[in-house]
Design a protein around this motif. Sequence first.
Motif, PDB file in Angstrom:
ATOM      1  N   TRP A   1      40.231  46.713  40.839  1.00 18.94           N
ATOM      2  CA  TRP A   1      39.396  45.693  40.220  1.00 18.94           C
ATOM      3  C   TRP A   1      38.702  44.900  41.324  1.00 18.94           C
ATOM      4  O   TRP A   1      39.317  44.585  42.343  1.00 18.94           O
ATOM      5  N   THR A   2      37.457  44.541  41.126  1.00 21.30           N
ATOM      6  CA  THR A   2      36.763  43.635  42.039  1.00 21.30           C
ATOM      7  C   THR A   2      36.747  42.255  41.391  1.00 21.30           C
ATOM      8  O   THR A   2      36.101  42.051  40.359  1.00 21.30           O
ATOM      9  N   VAL A   3      37.467  41.309  41.984  1.00 26.10           N
ATOM     10  CA  VAL A   3      37.566  39.974  41.394  1.00 26.10           C
ATOM     11  C   VAL A   3      36.738  38.947  42.160  1.00 26.10           C
ATOM     12  O   VAL A   3      36.590  37.803  41.713  1.00 26.10           O
ATOM     13  N   MET A   4      36.209  39.354  43.313  1.00 20.51           N
ATOM     14  CA  MET A   4      35.260  38.515  44.046  1.00 20.51           C
ATOM     15  C   MET A   4      34.357  39.422  44.857  1.00 20.51           C
ATOM     16  O   MET A   4      34.807  40.418  45.423  1.00 20.51           O
TER      17      MET A   4
ATOM     18  N   GLY B   1      34.488  43.628  52.140  1.00 19.30           N
ATOM     19  CA  GLY B   1      33.253  42.998  52.587  1.00 19.30           C
ATOM     20  C   GLY B   1      33.268  41.508  52.332  1.00 19.30           C
ATOM     21  O   GLY B   1      34.067  40.759  52.891  1.00 19.30           O
ATOM     22  N   ARG B   2      32.405  41.066  51.429  1.00 27.02           N
ATOM     23  CA  ARG B   2      32.291  39.643  51.105  1.00 27.02           C
ATOM     24  C   ARG B   2      33.074  39.287  49.845  1.00 27.02           C
ATOM     25  O   ARG B   2      32.663  38.412  49.077  1.00 27.02           O
ATOM     26  N   GLY B   3      34.199  39.944  49.637  1.00 25.66           N
ATOM     27  CA  GLY B   3      34.964  39.672  48.434  1.00 25.66           C
ATOM     28  C   GLY B   3      36.389  40.165  48.509  1.00 25.66           C
ATOM     29  O   GLY B   3      36.923  40.435  49.585  1.00 25.66           O
ATOM     30  N   VAL B   4      36.998  40.300  47.321  1.00 21.75           N
ATOM     31  CA  VAL B   4      38.406  40.666  47.206  1.00 21.75           C
ATOM     32  C   VAL B   4      38.570  41.690  46.089  1.00 21.75           C
ATOM     33  O   VAL B   4      38.004  41.532  44.998  1.00 21.75           O
ATOM     34  N   GLY B   5      39.327  42.734  46.365  1.00 19.90           N
ATOM     35  CA  GLY B   5      39.691  43.710  45.351  1.00 19.90           C
ATOM     36  C   GLY B   5      41.188  43.703  45.132  1.00 19.90           C
ATOM     37  O   GLY B   5      41.956  43.216  45.962  1.00 19.90           O
ATOM     38  N   ILE B   6      41.610  44.249  43.998  1.00 21.27           N
ATOM     39  CA  ILE B   6      43.035  44.377  43.681  1.00 21.27           C
ATOM     40  C   ILE B   6      43.307  45.832  43.333  1.00 21.27           C
ATOM     41  O   ILE B   6      42.713  46.388  42.402  1.00 21.27           O
ATOM     42  N   GLY B   7      44.192  46.445  44.095  1.00 20.75           N
ATOM     43  CA  GLY B   7      44.539  47.833  43.845  1.00 20.75           C
ATOM     44  C   GLY B   7      45.539  47.974  42.715  1.00 20.75           C
ATOM     45  O   GLY B   7      46.080  46.993  42.199  1.00 20.75           O
ATOM     46  N   LEU B   8      45.774  49.216  42.331  1.00 18.89           N
ATOM     47  CA  LEU B   8      46.773  49.520  41.315  1.00 18.89           C
ATOM     48  C   LEU B   8      48.136  49.701  41.959  1.00 18.89           C
ATOM     49  O   LEU B   8      48.248  50.193  43.083  1.00 18.89           O
ATOM     50  N   GLY B   9      49.185  49.312  41.238  1.00 19.99           N
ATOM     51  CA  GLY B   9      50.545  49.615  41.637  1.00 19.99           C
ATOM     52  C   GLY B   9      50.996  50.838  40.856  1.00 19.99           C
ATOM     53  O   GLY B   9      50.651  51.973  41.168  1.00 19.99           O
TER      54      GLY B   9
ATOM     55  N   ARG C   1      28.212  39.233  35.596  1.00 15.52           N
ATOM     56  CA  ARG C   1      27.670  39.679  34.311  1.00 15.52           C
ATOM     57  C   ARG C   1      28.568  40.689  33.612  1.00 15.52           C
ATOM     58  O   ARG C   1      28.218  41.209  32.567  1.00 15.52           O
ATOM     59  N   THR C   2      29.709  41.010  34.204  1.00 18.81           N
ATOM     60  CA  THR C   2      30.637  41.960  33.585  1.00 18.81           C
ATOM     61  C   THR C   2      32.047  41.394  33.619  1.00 18.81           C
ATOM     62  O   THR C   2      32.406  40.677  34.551  1.00 18.81           O
ATOM     63  N   PRO C   3      32.866  41.695  32.626  1.00 19.51           N
ATOM     64  CA  PRO C   3      34.287  41.372  32.747  1.00 19.51           C
ATOM     65  C   PRO C   3      34.917  42.259  33.812  1.00 19.51           C
ATOM     66  O   PRO C   3      34.325  43.256  34.237  1.00 19.51           O
ATOM     67  N   ALA C   4      36.095  41.896  34.267  1.00 17.56           N
ATOM     68  CA  ALA C   4      36.799  42.727  35.250  1.00 17.56           C
ATOM     69  C   ALA C   4      36.986  44.124  34.674  1.00 17.56           C
ATOM     70  O   ALA C   4      37.375  44.289  33.519  1.00 17.56           O
ATOM     71  N   HIS C   5      36.693  45.130  35.474  1.00 20.30           N
ATOM     72  CA  HIS C   5      36.715  46.502  34.978  1.00 20.30           C
ATOM     73  C   HIS C   5      37.219  47.434  36.072  1.00 20.30           C
ATOM     74  O   HIS C   5      37.193  47.109  37.259  1.00 20.30           O
ATOM     75  N   LEU C   6      37.651  48.604  35.653  1.00 23.16           N
ATOM     76  CA  LEU C   6      38.109  49.631  36.579  1.00 23.16           C
ATOM     77  C   LEU C   6      37.247  50.866  36.325  1.00 23.16           C
ATOM     78  O   LEU C   6      37.432  51.584  35.356  1.00 23.16           O
ATOM     79  N   THR C   7      36.261  51.062  37.194  1.00 24.81           N
ATOM     80  CA  THR C   7      35.239  52.091  36.995  1.00 24.81           C
ATOM     81  C   THR C   7      35.680  53.425  37.580  1.00 24.81           C
ATOM     82  O   THR C   7      36.094  53.503  38.738  1.00 24.81           O
ATOM     83  N   LEU C   8      35.556  54.476  36.772  1.00 21.51           N
ATOM     84  CA  LEU C   8      35.813  55.834  37.239  1.00 21.51           C
ATOM     85  C   LEU C   8      34.559  56.453  37.856  1.00 21.51           C
ATOM     86  O   LEU C   8      34.615  57.049  38.929  1.00 21.51           O
ATOM     87  N   PHE C   9      33.419  56.328  37.156  1.00 23.62           N
ATOM     88  CA  PHE C   9      32.149  56.876  37.633  1.00 23.62           C
ATOM     89  C   PHE C   9      31.041  55.870  37.346  1.00 23.62           C
ATOM     90  O   PHE C   9      31.025  55.233  36.298  1.00 23.62           O
ATOM     91  N   HIS C  10      30.099  55.772  38.288  1.00 24.87           N
ATOM     92  CA  HIS C  10      29.096  54.716  38.248  1.00 24.87           C
ATOM     93  C   HIS C  10      27.754  55.142  37.672  1.00 24.87           C
ATOM     94  O   HIS C  10      27.001  54.296  37.190  1.00 24.87           O
TER      95      HIS C  10
ATOM     96  N   GLU D   1      37.347  33.127  37.845  1.00 23.39           N
ATOM     97  CA  GLU D   1      37.644  32.037  38.772  1.00 23.39           C
ATOM     98  C   GLU D   1      36.959  32.223  40.118  1.00 23.39           C
ATOM     99  O   GLU D   1      36.495  31.248  40.725  1.00 23.39           O
ATOM    100  N   HIS D   2      36.853  33.455  40.600  1.00 19.72           N
ATOM    101  CA  HIS D   2      36.441  33.671  41.985  1.00 19.72           C
ATOM    102  C   HIS D   2      35.066  34.319  42.158  1.00 19.72           C
ATOM    103  O   HIS D   2      34.463  34.179  43.217  1.00 19.72           O
ATOM    104  N   PHE D   3      34.577  35.037  41.168  1.00 21.47           N
ATOM    105  CA  PHE D   3      33.286  35.708  41.312  1.00 21.47           C
ATOM    106  C   PHE D   3      32.171  34.684  41.103  1.00 21.47           C
ATOM    107  O   PHE D   3      32.249  33.859  40.195  1.00 21.47           O
ATOM    108  N   PRO D   4      31.108  34.706  41.916  1.00 20.36           N
ATOM    109  CA  PRO D   4      30.006  33.749  41.714  1.00 20.36           C
ATOM    110  C   PRO D   4      29.480  33.808  40.282  1.00 20.36           C
ATOM    111  O   PRO D   4      29.098  34.880  39.796  1.00 20.36           O
TER     112      PRO D   4
END
Length: 235
Positions: free
Chosen positions: A146-149, A105-113, A61-70, A53-56
């Motif tokens: 997660w980075t959603v935007m 920055g120019r977006g929105v992240g969602i932290g873990l609970g 090019r990726t589904p929402a993901h939670l990356t440990l190492f890049h 919904e929110h990412f350009p």
Amino acid sequence: MPDHKTTIATNRYEQSPKRFHLPNTGQEEQHVYVLTLKMTSSIAKPMNDMRLEHFPAHLNRTPAHLTLFHALPHSQISTMQNNLNAIATYAKPFPISTGTPFRIGRGVGIGLGEGAKDCIGLHDALRAEWLGFLSDQDQGGWKPHWTVMNKVSDEKQVKAAFNTIRRDLFENTYHGLVVGLDIWKYDHGKWDWMKEFNFKGLTKADMKSRKGSGGIKDMFKSMSVRKGLKKDYEW
């Protein structure tokens, strides 16, 4: 294999070929790898719906993901897979939930609970084993999210999205399980799914019956991810 497509196009490394993002192996790597948490669809799907919904769209090019190492180096793939197999043997699936949204920055992240401490413990155990060859980025601090935007220049659009996401997460907390790890090979602009490491959660009796100790297995024995689960989740 993961529910989403096994090949994901991206140009992240081609756009940012900085030393900060490259493994510290002293050589040019044939490939680099990305390590992500494998989650149940009960939490993976709503996070991906928000990203869609929110990412350009032209950059998503990726589904929402939670990356440990890049950027894990190909030259160490055998060592890394041995470590991941060890963790998968002794770790149990553990619960996670959505936490607080925040501006990035120019977006929105969602932290873990729920589950944030377990994820950080898992990351720290792997980082301790791999510190000698990790990139500067992967050696640094890690905040699971997660980075959603991202990459949106219009401040009003970012602010509106943040407020929408904040209202959604105030009304709804999404729950799920971390059930393993996925490793992806970066190959000329694509993420190619390589292998999954599903958590098996052997018991203490199982561990005592196995020979050998040390390294990542010992670090992982005392981690709270070995606790039993009290809820049922969608797989």
